[in-house]
Motif scaffolding. Structure first.
Motif, PDB file in Angstrom:
ATOM      1  N   GLY A   1      -3.843  -5.550   5.234  1.00  0.00           N
ATOM      2  CA  GLY A   1      -4.941  -4.629   4.957  1.00  0.00           C
ATOM      3  C   GLY A   1      -4.963  -4.151   3.539  1.00  0.00           C
ATOM      4  O   GLY A   1      -4.161  -4.543   2.695  1.00  0.00           O
ATOM      5  N   ILE A   2      -5.924  -3.265   3.288  1.00  0.00           N
ATOM      6  CA  ILE A   2      -6.195  -2.782   1.934  1.00  0.00           C
ATOM      7  C   ILE A   2      -6.057  -1.272   1.905  1.00  0.00           C
ATOM      8  O   ILE A   2      -6.511  -0.577   2.818  1.00  0.00           O
ATOM      9  CB  ILE A   2      -7.641  -3.157   1.528  1.00  0.00           C
ATOM     10  N   LEU A   3      -5.444  -0.789   0.842  1.00  0.00           N
ATOM     11  CA  LEU A   3      -5.433   0.642   0.572  1.00  0.00           C
ATOM     12  C   LEU A   3      -6.074   0.840  -0.801  1.00  0.00           C
ATOM     13  O   LEU A   3      -5.424   0.629  -1.824  1.00  0.00           O
ATOM     14  CB  LEU A   3      -4.005   1.190   0.594  1.00  0.00           C
ATOM     15  N   GLN A   4      -7.367   1.126  -0.808  1.00  0.00           N
ATOM     16  CA  GLN A   4      -8.014   1.548  -2.051  1.00  0.00           C
ATOM     17  C   GLN A   4      -7.581   2.998  -2.203  1.00  0.00           C
ATOM     18  O   GLN A   4      -8.200   3.921  -1.677  1.00  0.00           O
ATOM     19  CB  GLN A   4      -9.541   1.404  -1.964  1.00  0.00           C
TER      20      GLN A   4
ATOM     21  N   GLU B   1      -4.393   3.148  14.158  1.00  0.00           N
ATOM     22  CA  GLU B   1      -3.459   2.732  13.098  1.00  0.00           C
ATOM     23  C   GLU B   1      -4.195   2.046  11.950  1.00  0.00           C
ATOM     24  O   GLU B   1      -3.933   2.298  10.788  1.00  0.00           O
ATOM     25  CB  GLU B   1      -2.425   1.769  13.700  1.00  0.00           C
ATOM     26  N   ARG B   2      -5.089   1.130  12.310  1.00  0.00           N
ATOM     27  CA  ARG B   2      -5.817   0.408  11.250  1.00  0.00           C
ATOM     28  C   ARG B   2      -7.251   0.142  11.718  1.00  0.00           C
ATOM     29  O   ARG B   2      -7.532   0.170  12.930  1.00  0.00           O
ATOM     30  CB  ARG B   2      -5.099  -0.890  10.875  1.00  0.00           C
ATOM     31  N   LEU B   3      -8.137  -0.111  10.740  1.00  0.00           N
ATOM     32  CA  LEU B   3      -9.548  -0.355  11.049  1.00  0.00           C
ATOM     33  C   LEU B   3      -9.816  -1.856  11.149  1.00  0.00           C
ATOM     34  O   LEU B   3      -9.049  -2.674  10.666  1.00  0.00           O
ATOM     35  CB  LEU B   3     -10.438   0.253   9.967  1.00  0.00           C
ATOM     36  N   TYR B   4     -10.934  -2.204  11.755  1.00  0.00           N
ATOM     37  CA  TYR B   4     -11.440  -3.587  11.828  1.00  0.00           C
ATOM     38  C   TYR B   4     -10.469  -4.517  12.574  1.00  0.00           C
ATOM     39  O   TYR B   4     -10.286  -5.673  12.181  1.00  0.00           O
ATOM     40  CB  TYR B   4     -11.763  -4.127  10.417  1.00  0.00           C
TER      41      TYR B   4
ATOM     42  N   PRO C   1      -8.876   0.533   5.366  1.00  0.00           N
ATOM     43  CA  PRO C   1      -8.596  -0.321   6.529  1.00  0.00           C
ATOM     44  C   PRO C   1      -7.128  -0.330   6.954  1.00  0.00           C
ATOM     45  O   PRO C   1      -6.826  -0.451   8.130  1.00  0.00           O
ATOM     46  CB  PRO C   1      -9.014  -1.718   6.037  1.00  0.00           C
ATOM     47  N   ALA C   2      -6.205  -0.201   5.989  1.00  0.00           N
ATOM     48  CA  ALA C   2      -4.781  -0.407   6.323  1.00  0.00           C
ATOM     49  C   ALA C   2      -4.096   0.907   6.683  1.00  0.00           C
ATOM     50  O   ALA C   2      -4.692   1.986   6.651  1.00  0.00           O
ATOM     51  CB  ALA C   2      -4.071  -1.052   5.137  1.00  0.00           C
ATOM     52  N   SER C   3      -2.833   0.777   7.025  1.00  0.00           N
ATOM     53  CA  SER C   3      -1.992   1.898   7.404  1.00  0.00           C
ATOM     54  C   SER C   3      -0.671   1.764   6.656  1.00  0.00           C
ATOM     55  O   SER C   3      -0.243   0.649   6.339  1.00  0.00           O
ATOM     56  CB  SER C   3      -1.735   1.841   8.915  1.00  0.00           C
ATOM     57  N   TYR C   4      -0.009   2.884   6.399  1.00  0.00           N
ATOM     58  CA  TYR C   4       1.306   2.790   5.763  1.00  0.00           C
ATOM     59  C   TYR C   4       2.286   1.989   6.635  1.00  0.00           C
ATOM     60  O   TYR C   4       3.231   1.385   6.120  1.00  0.00           O
ATOM     61  CB  TYR C   4       1.876   4.177   5.491  1.00  0.00           C
TER      62      TYR C   4
END
Ligand code: SF4
Length: 647
Positions: free
Chosen positions: A359-362, A584-587, A187-190
């Protein structure tokens, strides 16, 4: 030799603090001779995929420099990126195919090696069906290679036995994302690192595993308004030493720690009730589960002082923006998926998803693990399609112009350890291993080595070096490395890079793509109309075919092209008509791209959290709750509610 720093001594380089939320450029380089030309690429030594150019002179790589415009690294390179290219010219590269004759691996030509593989493949299929053939791949090939492998395995042979070494690590990332969001995809972006108020690293030693990402974090920490840092890791790593709060749980207790944090945040009322009501399901159950974990109980089970857990919860509960990252300390520990899901849940209860700085970075471990999962080279069907969804299987059959019956979907895909079990039991009789070394990397090594050495098992190894696995093979195929072939790959924040061929591979080594294409041609795989199943003959053709397969899927590549990727900075998927420059990011609207996975998979996680492991720990760690984002409904789509199974 020219180098901008000695990165072995100075791993992260000088600090270049963020200015107004922007990360300044710093171009790192290391060359042993002045290059005649620079060739666009990206580093393929961790999941950051930093943009770089390859310096070439006299047909040899002589150095690298970071690409200043690249969105991932803004020119920076870590020690692996600055030095790793030297492996291309190692004296011990494999340079010609090898065939085992009278017990010894001896040189052969490509026709001999491929004819033998094709002859054995046909024998297996005719005598036992294609289920006698398995593939075990890697997280280090290129997108085009994975997709070609996925098509020839799933629609050419139709074998369910395909997996990658990504099963050992990022299978957890994929499953945790599916369970919370209904589909794989970070979901996230750097870019969220550049503005966030707080960062949570769970089982993730960023300073060692993604050194350039760590530079980005250190640069935030040395600029005005630095983000708070919370690290959960049993070890005193460099990342943990930098943290404002370091929680060092007993090994195997990530779930109690996450439950304890959730409990404190919920109890303090630091939740976004509107977001929860509007966009999630299952919150009451999550709340009940977390309530079982007051700080004192967490202290007893996980060994974390209650005061320290409270200090971490204060940061995570108060931050207006938050980025959480997860890596092997979760993925390779007890109740991996349950713990990873609870990190997702922390972001959801705070409503910190789909917004700048949130956001999350798995995370992925290997550089192209994302592509293994996207392109169908492992167990999943390409484009994050679900084997258990007939509509998805029918869609793939249409794209590939094959009968749906050939695409394996009658049972869950075979996971890596089961593939080796089937080899042990003689039901898989031919195993094709590429770009990975299970003779040193799988659990139960003596057993795995015995399996690889079985007379009854025909083992093909495709690699650049004579690994411990290659030593046990019946046929060894010499493969080209990065810099010696063309293709694309996707990093942990969905950024796609193109990598051009800079030099020729040594001797007779070939790209993995060429080897797969050669195999498909010799096997004469056909579609329903009698045309070749695989209709491309080079990397760009494979990429164009993949684009069509990804159309309309969460990982939509249709807006990308080799020309567009060659323009510069790396582009995130989804990239399509809606997001021509990548998303850039999801959701961002709080709505899932696809509804959550089937109840069966969510229930599986819950069951695992309750009964997965020794009883004492099972009791202690009970409760990655059935909490996830709400599926698309008519309220969101303005059309009748659709039931779309598993995204
Ligand atoms: S951070 Fe990763 S991708 Fe970047 S240079 Fe280092 S090893 Fe390569």
């Amino acid at each position: 030799m020219k180098e901008t720093r000695d990165s072995i001594v100075d791993v992260w380089g000088e600090r270049t603090p963020h200015v107004n939320g922007k990360w300044p450029a710093r171009v790192d380089a290391r060359t042993v001779e002045e290059p005649e030309k620079w060739v666009q690429s990206a580093c393929i030594l961790c999941s950051n995929d930093c943009g770089l150019d390859i310096g070439v002179k006299n047909g040899r790589i002589v150095g690298v420099r970071g690409r200043e415009a690249d969105r991932v690294n803004r020119g920076r390179l870590g020690p692996k990126g600055l030095h790793g290219w030297e492996a291309n010219q190692s004296a011990d590269r494999l340079k010609s195919p090898l065939i085992r004759r009278k017990g010894q691996l001896t040189e052969a030509n490509w026709d001999e090696a491929m004819d033998l593989i094709v002859q054995r493949s046909k024998e297996m299929v005719n005598k036992y069906t294609s289920s006698a053939i398995g593939f075990y791949t890697t997280g280090q090939l290129f997108l085009e290679e994975y997709y070609t492998l996925g098509v020839l395995g799933k629609a050419g042979l139709g074998t369910p036995h395909m997996d990658g070494n990504t099963r050992l690590c990022t299978a957890t990332a994929a499953q945790a994302l599916k369970e919370t969001f209904g589909t794989d995809g970070q979901p996230a972006s750097y870019a969220d690192i550049d503005t966030t108020e707080a960062i949570l690293h769970v089982g993730h030693n960023t300073a060692a595993t993604q050194t350039v990402l760590w530079s980005r974090i250190l640069d935030r920490r040395s600029a005005p308004n630095p983000p708070k840092l919370v690290v959960i890791d049993p070890r005193e790593t460099p990342t943990a030493k930098e943290a404002d709060v370091h929680l060092a749980p007993r090994v195997g207790t990530n779930v109690p720690v996450m439950n304890g944090l959730l409990n404190l945040i919920i109890t303090a009322g630091q939740i976004d009730q509107n977001f929860i009501d509007e966009h999630t399901v299952g919150f009451e159950f999550l709340k009940e589960t977390a309530a079982l974990w007051p700080p004192e109980r967490v202290e007893e089970v996980a060994g974390i002082p209650a005061s320290r857990l409270r200090a971490a919860a204060e940061i995570l509960g108060a931050a207006r923006t938050l980025v959480s990252t997860v890596l092997q300390g979760v993925y390779q520990s007890m109740q991996a998926t349950a713990a990873a899901v609870q990190v997702n849940n922390l972001q959801l209860i705070r409503g910190l998803i789909g917004k700048p700085g949130c956001g999350i970075l798995q995370m992925n471990g290997q550089p192209t693990a994302q592509n293994t999962r996207e392109c169908g080279a492992d167990g999943d069907l390409p484009g994050f399609r679900n084997w258990d969804n007939p509509a998805h299987v029918a869609e793939l059959a249409r794209i590939w112009n094959v009968d749906p019956g050939i695409i394996p979907h009658w049972a869950p895909p075979t996971h890596a350890m089961q593939i080796f079990r089937y080899c042990e039991q003689d039901s898989i009789k031919m195993l094709w291993i590429n770009g990975t070394n299970p003779a040193v990397s799988l659990p139960e090594l003596p057993r795995i080595r015995r399996i690889l050495e079985k007379e009854e098992l025909f083992v093909i190894v495709q690699d650049a070096f004579m690994t411990e696995t290659a030593e046990r093979a019946d046929v060894v195929l010499p493969a080209a490395l990065w810099g010696e072939k063309m293709g694309c790959f996707t990093n942990a924040d969905r950024t796609v890079h193109i990598s051009y061929k800079a030099i020729d591979p040594p001797g007779e080594a070939r790209s993995d793509l060429d080897i797969f294409l050669d195999y498909a041609r010799r096997m004469d795989f056909r579609d329903k109309d009698g045309r070749p199943l695989i209709k491309w003959s080079d990397a760009e053709g494979a990429f164009e075919a993949w684009k069509e397969c990804s159309r309309g899927r969460p990982c939509d590549y249709t807006g990308l092209s080799y020309a567009k990727l060659s323009e510069g900075p790396g582009i995130q998927w989804p990239c399509n008509e809606q997001f021509p420059d990548g998303a850039e990011r999801l959701y961002t609207d709080g709505v899932l791209i696809r509804p959550p996975t089937t109840a069966r998979t969510s229930a599986t996680t819950f069951a695992r959290a309750r009964i997965g492991h020794p009883r004492s720990i099972a009791r202690a760690t009970r409760g990655a709750a059935l909490f996830c984002m709400r599926p698309i409904t008519s309220r969101h789509t303005k059309s009748p509610t659709k039931t779309i199974r598993c995204g």
